[in-house]
Design an enzyme around this catalytic site. Sequence first.
Site, PDB file in Angstrom:
ATOM      1  CB  CYS A  95      -0.913  -0.045   1.222  1.00  0.00           C
ATOM      2  SG  CYS A  95      -1.756   1.494   1.600  1.00  0.00           S
ATOM      3  CB  CYS A 102       0.349   1.772   4.138  1.00  0.00           C
ATOM      4  SG  CYS A 102      -1.338   1.148   4.049  1.00  0.00           S
TER       5      CYS A 102
END
Length: 148
Positions: free
Chosen positions: A66, A69
């Site tokens: 991600c 993230c």
Amino acid sequence: MTAHSIVSCGTCGRRNRVPAAAAGTPRCGQCHTALPWTADAGDQEFTEIVERSPIPVLVDLWAPWCGPCRMVSPALEDLARTRAGQMKLVKVNVDTAPQTAQRFQVQAVPTLILLERGNIVARRAGAAPPAALSNWLDDVLPGVGTPQ
């Protein structure tokens, strides 16, 4: 056995061993300044590391693939440093902790959940700039606030 991390004190520079779970909050062994408390948790150790924490825990449910993230991670680590002694940051990789992700009904990563003694205080999904994250924490946990 509980994992430890090595954290350098921001005040005196001493390197300190900080356990992932403890009854109290980590302090420098030399100058006694509060240390940032960060840990990783999976399905097996989540209760010990998160729910038994003596201070509020910001749980970062993330995934290594991600991009957002990875972008928000440094801001979260900075929040853990600036709010040392007031909150704990625990990172949970949803790919390796599917039971925890399911328990919190994670639909998107990153998902941030603020827990106090195992109870959800607040939740937000998606990445945000550092100032927005800090303001969110001020709003959802006024007693924590940025240190003076």
